[in-house]
Motif scaffolding. Sequence first.
Motif, mmCIF file in Angstrom:
data_model
loop_
_atom_site.group_PDB
_atom_site.id
_atom_site.type_symbol
_atom_site.label_atom_id
_atom_site.label_comp_id
_atom_site.label_asym_id
_atom_site.label_seq_id
_atom_site.Cartn_x
_atom_site.Cartn_y
_atom_site.Cartn_z
ATOM 1 N N GLN A 81 37.431 38.834 37.334
ATOM 2 C CA GLN A 81 36.578 40.000 37.106
ATOM 3 C C GLN A 81 36.435 40.835 38.388
ATOM 4 N N GLU A 82 36.203 40.167 39.523
ATOM 5 C CA GLU A 82 36.079 40.885 40.787
ATOM 6 C C GLU A 82 37.379 41.600 41.137
ATOM 7 N N ALA A 83 38.510 40.932 40.923
ATOM 8 C CA ALA A 83 39.808 41.543 41.214
ATOM 9 C C ALA A 83 40.055 42.743 40.309
ATOM 10 N N ASP A 101 35.103 34.641 37.389
ATOM 11 C CA ASP A 101 34.470 35.526 38.374
ATOM 12 C C ASP A 101 35.518 36.195 39.254
ATOM 13 N N ALA A 102 36.488 35.414 39.729
ATOM 14 C CA ALA A 102 37.520 35.962 40.608
ATOM 15 C C ALA A 102 38.353 37.014 39.886
ATOM 16 N N ARG A 127 40.814 37.689 46.681
ATOM 17 C CA ARG A 127 39.461 37.380 46.181
ATOM 18 C C ARG A 127 39.247 35.878 46.094
ATOM 19 N N ASP A 171 34.473 29.925 38.042
ATOM 20 C CA ASP A 171 34.898 30.573 39.281
ATOM 21 C C ASP A 171 36.147 31.415 39.059
ATOM 22 N N MET A 195 37.830 44.650 38.881
ATOM 23 C CA MET A 195 36.941 45.747 39.293
ATOM 24 C C MET A 195 37.507 46.455 40.528
ATOM 25 N N ALA A 196 37.948 45.667 41.504
ATOM 26 C CA ALA A 196 38.499 46.256 42.726
ATOM 27 C C ALA A 196 39.770 47.036 42.413
ATOM 28 N N SER A 238 36.489 33.744 48.203
ATOM 29 C CA SER A 238 35.479 32.936 47.513
ATOM 30 C C SER A 238 35.520 31.482 47.972
ATOM 31 N N LYS A 264 24.863 34.822 48.537
ATOM 32 C CA LYS A 264 25.954 35.053 49.476
ATOM 33 C C LYS A 264 25.436 35.914 50.616
#
Length: 151
Positions: free
Chosen positions: A34-36, A31-32, A64, A28, A38-39, A68, A120
């Motif tokens: 990676q999402e941050a 993932d967080a 993020r 997790d 990207m944003a 989540s 989701k």
Amino acid sequence: MEGFMELYQTVYKDMYRLAYYYMGSAEDAEDAVQEAAMAAYEHFCRLKDKDAFRPWIFKILVNRCKKSLKKRSRRELVKETVERSYEPSLSSQAEVLELLGKLDDEERLIVTLTVYGGYKGEEIARILNKNHSTVRSKYRRALKKLESELT
């Protein structure tokens, strides 16, 4: 991109530590982060002061993580509601199917995609070609129906 990568490499390890603290698991946290990242990359051109990169990207990461965790707690609540099937009042899978049968087709699909598929809300909205808020409200309505049937 090169400027972003240079700055990102200076904060990656700290971001991961923070995300791991928030999320409680390595997957997790990854993932967080990676999402941050990207944003942050998408909006990097808007950052006027590159010295503010560290607090800026950490703010994105914290948001993020919170998002989540909120989604995860909702999914766990639904799972808990559906998994009450293992209590004495609902002792077989046939009874769970009967309970899910009380929902209309779309509600049943949304609940099963969420609980058993792990999807989701945004993903379900794309699958069903619906607005995310519509999926969310149908999901909540379905949960209320299931809860009323269980009580």
